[in-house]
Design a protein around this motif. Structure first.
Motif, PDB file in Angstrom:
ATOM      1  N   ARG A  91       0.855  -1.449  -0.261  1.00 46.46           N
ATOM      2  CA  ARG A  91       0.195  -0.327  -0.425  1.00 46.46           C
ATOM      3  C   ARG A  91       0.501   1.314  -0.213  1.00 46.46           C
ATOM      4  NH1 ARG A  91      -2.430  -0.131   5.005  1.00 46.46           N
ATOM      5  NH2 ARG A  91      -3.651   1.518   4.444  1.00 46.46           N
ATOM      6  N   GLY A  92       2.840   1.456   0.143  1.00 44.38           N
ATOM      7  CA  GLY A  92       2.819   2.327  -0.186  1.00 44.38           C
ATOM      8  C   GLY A  92       3.064   2.378  -1.796  1.00 44.38           C
ATOM      9  N   GLY A  93       3.463   3.576  -1.351  1.00 41.62           N
ATOM     10  CA  GLY A  93       3.420   4.731  -2.956  1.00 41.62           C
ATOM     11  C   GLY A  93       4.236   5.893  -3.195  1.00 41.62           C
ATOM     12  N   THR A  94       3.865   6.308  -4.082  1.00 38.14           N
ATOM     13  CA  THR A  94       4.315   8.111  -4.248  1.00 38.14           C
ATOM     14  C   THR A  94       3.222   8.866  -4.654  1.00 38.14           C
ATOM     15  OG1 THR A  94       4.328   7.547  -6.711  1.00 38.14           O
ATOM     16  CG2 THR A  94       6.624   7.102  -5.627  1.00 38.14           C
ATOM     17  N   VAL A  95       3.557  10.127  -4.474  1.00 37.05           N
ATOM     18  CA  VAL A  95       2.310  10.725  -5.178  1.00 37.05           C
ATOM     19  C   VAL A  95       2.207  12.331  -5.324  1.00 37.05           C
ATOM     20  CG1 VAL A  95       0.349  12.606  -4.010  1.00 37.05           C
ATOM     21  CG2 VAL A  95       1.408   9.940  -2.761  1.00 37.05           C
ATOM     22  N   ARG A  96       2.043  12.820  -5.962  1.00 35.21           N
ATOM     23  CA  ARG A  96       2.452  14.133  -7.172  1.00 35.21           C
ATOM     24  C   ARG A  96       2.253  15.182  -5.484  1.00 35.21           C
ATOM     25  NH1 ARG A  96       4.623  17.686  -9.000  1.00 35.21           N
ATOM     26  NH2 ARG A  96       3.811  18.483 -10.446  1.00 35.21           N
ATOM     27  N   HIS A  97       3.560  14.983  -5.282  1.00 35.65           N
ATOM     28  CA  HIS A  97       3.846  15.987  -4.288  1.00 35.65           C
ATOM     29  C   HIS A  97       3.672  17.753  -4.127  1.00 35.65           C
ATOM     30  CE1 HIS A  97       7.115  18.148  -5.665  1.00 35.65           C
ATOM     31  NE2 HIS A  97       7.422  17.023  -6.405  1.00 35.65           N
ATOM     32  N   ASP A  98       3.307  18.448  -5.536  1.00 37.11           N
ATOM     33  CA  ASP A  98       2.965  19.318  -5.892  1.00 37.11           C
ATOM     34  C   ASP A  98       1.138  19.850  -5.400  1.00 37.11           C
ATOM     35  OD1 ASP A  98       4.976  21.793  -6.035  1.00 37.11           O
ATOM     36  OD2 ASP A  98       5.293  20.668  -7.365  1.00 37.11           O
ATOM     37  N   ALA A  99       0.896  18.598  -6.196  1.00 36.42           N
ATOM     38  CA  ALA A  99      -1.094  18.747  -5.931  1.00 36.42           C
ATOM     39  C   ALA A  99      -1.351  17.933  -4.765  1.00 36.42           C
ATOM     40  CB  ALA A  99      -0.814  16.985  -7.105  1.00 36.42           C
ATOM     41  N   VAL A 100      -0.636  17.778  -4.237  1.00 35.53           N
ATOM     42  CA  VAL A 100      -0.960  17.794  -2.495  1.00 35.53           C
ATOM     43  C   VAL A 100      -1.453  18.736  -1.817  1.00 35.53           C
ATOM     44  CG1 VAL A 100      -0.763  16.672  -0.134  1.00 35.53           C
ATOM     45  CG2 VAL A 100      -0.027  15.721  -2.403  1.00 35.53           C
ATOM     46  N   ALA A 101      -0.058  19.726  -1.890  1.00 35.09           N
ATOM     47  CA  ALA A 101      -0.028  21.037  -1.240  1.00 35.09           C
ATOM     48  C   ALA A 101      -1.722  22.639  -2.405  1.00 35.09           C
ATOM     49  CB  ALA A 101       0.966  21.712  -1.674  1.00 35.09           C
TER      50      ALA A 101
END
Lengths: 416, 95
Positions: free
Chosen positions: A176-186
């Motif tokens: 279930r780990g992974g990556t996320v589009r970091h700027d889009a989170v902000a």
């Protein structure tokens, strides 16, 4: 405006002329219920959850630069909840659960991709350690799989399994780990907070705190004083600098962590791979670049750049475990300033000054914690009691002897 | 970074290991009444300044001396390097 596939379709037919700015740019009011200092990932998620989950909407986020200009914009985008200790693991698992529902929750595409994270083991004690960690994760409701060599070969046949110093013998796998589009989170959190009435005030540096008789009444900013019932500092990386304005010394040193991106390559790395023994970790972005990093440089610094010995060390770590990357060229690299705490774990707590709250000390692991950090900080601000998963993240834990020292190296921030 | 060792001349920082703030020289007296409080501050709390920082480096892959390096945490510029031994002795003289 609520985003949907239909909206995208309709806008495409009308020349994309109907999109509006994602948030307002208000001038600060004279007074708020809560002023959040720091418009990064954690500050914006705190504002979002305060407004959405706890009904506190008379809130301002004041940011020195632009929204998301700190470490939410300069990290390696990994999410995971593979911690060991009871003070940490339930919190990070809460965070991972929030990541899983995040895009639907704030109606924004954050490209949450649960592609899994693999921690490599090279000998029996390390495998035993991972078995114990995996069990701790399962007990906290997370997922963990102990893989043998064949299991890893199936997933990553290109690793140097018979490396003379660090032969790969097993791994802890968190699917279930992974990556996320970091700027889009902000951006997603900022938009969600703005829609619920939170003022996001950019280019507004906090220059001081209004502290009267041991009570924090507000902040001094570049745009004038702002009164607040509660002031919530959330400036990891600059915590020392900002809290010094309130006369506080913290159990934190600022260090630089470097990260690297290679040129774009064909898809080759399925998830995140970590080589803890040599300290190298890597994932592949959707654009194809290998995103990787390693150890912090190891000396106090506020400069957002590191030095070459660590670049060499990280690349050697990569070559040791994954020789195939030797011919990939490095596209870019950068450094971010970390709050390195005395036990490697963060703080979400009140301070000894009434009305002044502190969130920081995220070391190099703040990105994955963004949702839970905001949620738990909002809980603390709204109810004045810590969220059940964040009760150990106290500023006084060193005085009381209740450190959360995952690595067990003691009060030496550059070793965590 | 290059550290200009007082005895050995300019050496690459990668020969050294880093301990932290030079205040770690000033170990509190364990017999004072508030020793517990003083040790908490000594061990765990830091000024962590943005700017000039005095810090302890150990020349592990050299002559194994401890140095007090004065360095800017904003630019990494090193302005002063002293033997920690000399610093500790002169501080004791001042008391």
């Amino acid at each position: 405006m609520r985003y949907s596939a239909l909206k995208v379709f309709a806008q495409a037919l009308t020349g994309n002329k109907g999109w509006k700015p994602v948030w307002r740019e208000p001038e600060p009011k004279a007074e708020y219920d809560v002023v959040i200092v720091g418009g990064g990932g954690h500050g914006l998620s705190t504002a979002y959850y305060l407004a959405k989950e706890f009904g506190v909407t008379n809130v301002a986020v004041v940011e020195k630069g632009w929204l998301g200009s700190g470490n939410i914009g300069r990290n390696t985008t990994i999410i995971r909840s593979n911690y060991l200790l009871p003070g940490n693991e339930p919190f990070y698992e809460l965070s991972l659960k929030l990541w899983e529902g995040l895009e639907q929750d704030f109606n924004y595409n954050a490209m949450v991709s649960q592609r899994g994270i693999l921690n490599l083991a090279h000998n029996d004690p390390q495998r035993d350690g991972y078995a114990r960690r995996g069990n701790a994760m399962l007990m906290a409701g997370a997922d963990a799989v102990l893989l043998d060599e064949d299991g890893i070969r199936e997933m990553c046949p290109y690793l140097d399994f018979d490396n003379a110093r660090f032969p790969i013998r097993g791994a802890l796998w968190q699917p279930r780990g992974g990556t996320v589009r970091h700027d889009a989170v902000a951006w997603g959190y900022g938009r969600g907070a703005d829609q619920r009435g939170v003022d996001l005030v950019q280019n507004c540096e906090v220059t001081g705190f209004q502290i009267e008789n041991g009570v924090c009444m507000g902040v001094e900013t570049a745009k004038g004083p702002i009164r607040a019932k509660k002031v919530a500092v959330c400036v990891a990386g600059s915590s020392g600098r900002v809290m010094a304005k309130a006369g506080m010394r913290l159990p934190i040193e600022s260090h630089v962590l470097q990260a690297f991106v290679s040129e774009g390559l064909k898809p080759t790395i399925p998830g995140v791979i970590t080589f803890g023994a040599g300290h190298f970790y890597v994932s592949q972005s959707d654009k194809g670049g290998l995103v990787f990093g390693g150890d912090i440089d190891g000396y106090n610094t506020y400069a957002q750049r590191g030095n070459l010995p660590v670049v060499e060390d990280v690349c050697e770590g990569g070559m040791a475990i994954m020789p195939m990357i030797g011919r990939a060229r490095l596209l870019r690299m950068w450094g971010g300033v970390m709050d390195m705490s005395m036990d490697g774990s963060p703080f979400i707590d009140r301070t000894h000054i009434d009305g002044l709250y502190f969130n920081g000390g995220w070391c190099y692991g703040g990105f994955k914690a963004t949702p839970a950090s905001g949620y738990c900080y909002a809980h603390l601000l709204a109810k004045d009691e810590p969220h059940p998963t964040a009760t150990e993240m106290r500023l006084d834990r060193f005085r009381r002897g209740h450190m959360i020292d995952e690595k067990g190296v003691g009060a030496q921030p550059n070793l965590h | 970074m290059i550290i200009n060792h007082p005895l050995l001349g300019p050496r690459d920082a990668s020969e050294f290991t880093y301990l932290g703030d030079a205040s770690l020289i000033d170990r509190p007296d364990w017999q004072t009444d508030n020793a517990q409080e003083l040790f908490h501050e000594y061990l765990y709390l830091r000024d962590n300044p943005a700017g000039e920082h005095r810090e302890l480096w150990f020349h592990e892959q050299g002559d194994r001396s401890w140095l007090v390096v004065t360095r800017s945490t904003l630019t990494h510029e090193i302005t002063k390097v002293e033997l920690a031994r000399d610093v500790a002795i002169s501080r004791r003289r001042d008391e």
